[in-house]
Scaffold this motif. Structure first.
Motif, mmCIF file in Angstrom:
data_model
loop_
_atom_site.group_PDB
_atom_site.id
_atom_site.type_symbol
_atom_site.label_atom_id
_atom_site.label_comp_id
_atom_site.label_asym_id
_atom_site.label_seq_id
_atom_site.Cartn_x
_atom_site.Cartn_y
_atom_site.Cartn_z
ATOM 1 N N ALA A 166 27.654 39.291 43.942
ATOM 2 C CA ALA A 166 28.427 39.188 42.705
ATOM 3 C C ALA A 166 29.339 37.966 42.736
ATOM 4 C CB ALA A 166 29.253 40.451 42.498
ATOM 5 N N ASP A 167 29.707 37.500 41.555
ATOM 6 C CA ASP A 167 30.613 36.363 41.450
ATOM 7 C C ASP A 167 32.074 36.782 41.612
ATOM 8 O OD1 ASP A 167 28.736 34.076 40.546
ATOM 9 O OD2 ASP A 167 28.215 35.742 39.217
ATOM 10 N N LEU A 168 32.363 38.047 41.300
ATOM 11 C CA LEU A 168 33.745 38.526 41.385
ATOM 12 C C LEU A 168 33.750 40.043 41.476
ATOM 13 C CD1 LEU A 168 36.842 37.948 41.139
ATOM 14 C CD2 LEU A 168 36.567 38.152 38.663
ATOM 15 N N CYS A 169 34.701 40.572 42.246
ATOM 16 C CA CYS A 169 34.903 42.019 42.327
ATOM 17 C C CYS A 169 36.308 42.317 41.809
ATOM 18 C CB CYS A 169 34.761 42.509 43.771
ATOM 19 S SG CYS A 169 34.972 44.293 43.962
ATOM 20 N N GLN A 170 36.390 42.997 40.677
ATOM 21 C CA GLN A 170 37.671 43.324 40.058
ATOM 22 C C GLN A 170 38.040 44.780 40.342
ATOM 23 O OE1 GLN A 170 36.634 42.229 35.945
ATOM 24 N NE2 GLN A 170 38.084 40.529 36.114
ATOM 25 N N ILE A 171 39.238 44.992 40.859
ATOM 26 C CA ILE A 171 39.734 46.332 41.146
ATOM 27 C C ILE A 171 40.825 46.664 40.132
ATOM 28 C CG2 ILE A 171 40.737 47.878 42.854
ATOM 29 C CD1 ILE A 171 38.049 46.817 43.747
ATOM 30 N N TYR A 172 40.494 47.509 39.159
ATOM 31 C CA TYR A 172 41.459 47.911 38.137
ATOM 32 C C TYR A 172 42.225 49.143 38.613
ATOM 33 C CZ TYR A 172 39.466 44.813 34.561
ATOM 34 O OH TYR A 172 39.058 43.724 33.831
ATOM 35 N N THR A 173 43.538 49.107 38.431
ATOM 36 C CA THR A 173 44.373 50.209 38.881
ATOM 37 C C THR A 173 45.494 50.439 37.870
ATOM 38 O OG1 THR A 173 45.729 50.979 40.726
ATOM 39 C CG2 THR A 173 45.708 48.616 40.325
ATOM 40 N N ASP A 174 46.545 51.162 38.268
ATOM 41 C CA ASP A 174 47.633 51.445 37.324
ATOM 42 C C ASP A 174 48.788 50.464 37.469
ATOM 43 O OD1 ASP A 174 48.404 52.342 39.782
ATOM 44 O OD2 ASP A 174 48.952 54.365 39.155
ATOM 45 N N VAL A 175 48.656 49.458 38.335
ATOM 46 C CA VAL A 175 49.632 48.375 38.407
ATOM 47 C C VAL A 175 48.890 47.066 38.149
ATOM 48 C CG1 VAL A 175 51.206 49.551 39.975
ATOM 49 C CG2 VAL A 175 49.336 48.208 40.916
ATOM 50 N N ASP A 176 49.618 46.067 37.651
ATOM 51 C CA ASP A 176 48.932 44.848 37.206
ATOM 52 C C ASP A 176 48.813 43.784 38.289
ATOM 53 O OD1 ASP A 176 51.596 44.319 37.247
ATOM 54 O OD2 ASP A 176 51.737 43.504 35.221
ATOM 55 N N GLY A 177 48.700 44.220 39.534
ATOM 56 C CA GLY A 177 48.495 43.282 40.614
ATOM 57 C C GLY A 177 49.155 43.760 41.894
ATOM 58 N N VAL A 178 49.204 42.858 42.875
ATOM 59 C CA VAL A 178 49.857 43.142 44.155
ATOM 60 C C VAL A 178 51.282 42.605 44.079
ATOM 61 C CG1 VAL A 178 49.792 42.777 46.653
ATOM 62 C CG2 VAL A 178 47.654 42.937 45.353
ATOM 63 N N TYR A 179 52.237 43.446 44.430
ATOM 64 C CA TYR A 179 53.647 43.078 44.348
ATOM 65 C C TYR A 179 54.243 42.862 45.728
ATOM 66 C CZ TYR A 179 54.162 43.987 39.332
ATOM 67 O OH TYR A 179 54.072 43.924 37.970
ATOM 68 N N THR A 180 55.399 42.195 45.745
ATOM 69 C CA THR A 180 56.114 41.965 46.998
ATOM 70 C C THR A 180 56.633 43.277 47.595
ATOM 71 O OG1 THR A 180 58.099 41.478 45.685
ATOM 72 C CG2 THR A 180 56.784 39.602 46.475
#
Length: 401
Positions: A166-180
């Motif tokens: 695949a060209d990209l693997c998208q992981i959809y979750t309940d937060v909009d990304g990885v946070y500090t």
């Protein structure tokens, strides 16, 4: 045109409204001319509900039968999603693990993926269908259903992305990304635009619940670029990849893990090979050990303390008690009132003083450190569980404000 693998977690498909929201995301990706393969988790608290039902019948049910039961949650999700996409007027097919050739080991409850045949998926993509796959599950060499462990749908998605190139693997979750830091615990946590595999792997292993650590391991091994994003906000997420911008902070995030237990063996003989005997015994019983501290005792004895996942506590105590005579320790102390707080960053190796800064942050708010563990990209401390959130905020404030 690209081949995109998307994964949606349980909260993203928890009810009918959210199922149709995800169906819109999937079909929009398809309308852009992409081949789309989607991995789904069980809806909401379905897995927990199934475990509760099993406990009502037999609290000591075999792992094989538990896998047979728990795998049904993902099958419900893919069937309902297929119905939603059909209603929107798009070609779609839902497939279970055995239908796509997701071959795993026979470790029920924590199986590992051995091979993905994927022939059926290619056939369906050639028919221009959206392909929905049940996450979290596989089939062993006995043709029995297995599950990959909590968070296993992430690993399913990456395994499929690798197998399909695949060209990209998208992981959809309940937060909009990885946070500090966990934004639910630290109000001023900042979203990262990108993060390295190594940093993400450390954060996932240290308690950050954004990605399953085995999925990150696999993505790193096969150089599969991942994106973590929200199924609710429709905003760009965080890219997980090998190399990130040169101009970046040396600490990427702060993580916490409350699901640990500290075990101390008091009065071990102070002779060569004792540590080997203790930890070899635990390894044979598949008990992973994290932080280890050895201290000098009295009268030719020593003490060894270590931390394990709380799920292994009963087994670990049982194994050590059964071998107390051969190991010759005086007594054992078990504590579950502890937590681990960690800072992670690929730039730490070239920035001395990270540990001192972390310890200063904890000192300023009066938090005592019980144990310490370090590596090139992380510093972890063991503290009292009741101090976890306060420690997270203090350490995050010290590094990011």
């Amino acid at each position: 045109m690209a081949l995109i693998v998307q994964k949606f977690g349980g909260s993203s498909v928890a009810n009918a409204e959210r199922v149709f929201n995800v169906a819109q995301i999937i079909t929009e990706t398809y309308k852009q001319g992409n081949d789309v393969v989607v991995v789904l988790s069980a809806q909401g608290d379905t897995t927990d509900d199934l475990i509760e039902k099993a406990n009502e019948i037999n609290p000591s049910a075999s792992k094989r039968e538990m896998d047979m039961l728990l795998a049904t949650g993902e099958q419900i999700s893919i069937a309902l999603m297929a119905m939603a996409i059909e209603k929107l007027g798009y070609p779609v097919v839902s497939l279970t693990a055995w239908q796509i050739g997701m071959q795993t080991s026979s470790s029920y409850g924590s199986a590992r993926i051995n091979k993905v045949e994927a022939r059926r998926i290619h056939e369906e993509l050639d028919r221009k269908r959206i392909v929905l796959v049940a996450g979290f599950q596989g089939v062993n060499r006995h043709h029995d259903i297995t599950t990959l462990g909590r968070g296993g749908s992430d690993t399913t998605a990456v395994a499929l992305a690798v197998a399909l190139k695949a060209d990209l693997c998208q992981i959809y979750t309940d937060v909009d990304g990885v946070y500090t830091a966990d934004p639910r615990l630290v109000e001023d946590a900042q979203k990262l635009d990108e993060i390295t595999y190594d940093e993400m792997l450390e954060l996932a292993s240290l308690g950050a619940q954004v990605l399953h650590n085995r999925s990150v391991e696999m993505a790193k091994r096969y150089h599969m670029q991942m994106e973590v994003l929200s199924s609710f906000s429709r905003k760009p997420g965080t890219i997980v990849k090998e190399v990130v911008k040169v101009e970046k902070t040396y600490v990427s995030g702060v993580a916490q893990d409350k699901k640990i237990t500290r075990i101390a063996l008091i009065g071990l003989e102070d002779v060569p090979g004792m540590a080997f005997r203790v930890f070899n015994l635990l390894a044979k019983n598949k008990i992973n050990v994290d932080i280890i501290l050895q201290s000098i005792g009295r009268h030719d004895t020593k003490d060894i303390s270590f931390t394990i996942d709380e799920s292994n506590c009963d087994l670990c105590v049982k194994v050590l008690q059964e071998n107390q005579e051969s190991l010759k320790f005086d007594h054992m102390d078990v504590s579950s009132d502890v937590a681990k707080v960690s800072v992670v960053g690929a730039g730490m190796v070239n920035n001395p003083g990270v540990a001192a800064t972390m310890f200063e942050a904890l000192y300023e708010v009066g938090i005592n450190i019980r144990m310490i563990s370090t590596s090139e990209i992380k510093v972890s401390v063991l503290i009292d569980k009741e101090d976890t959130e306060r420690a997270m905020r203090a350490v995050h404030r010290k590094f990011f404000q």
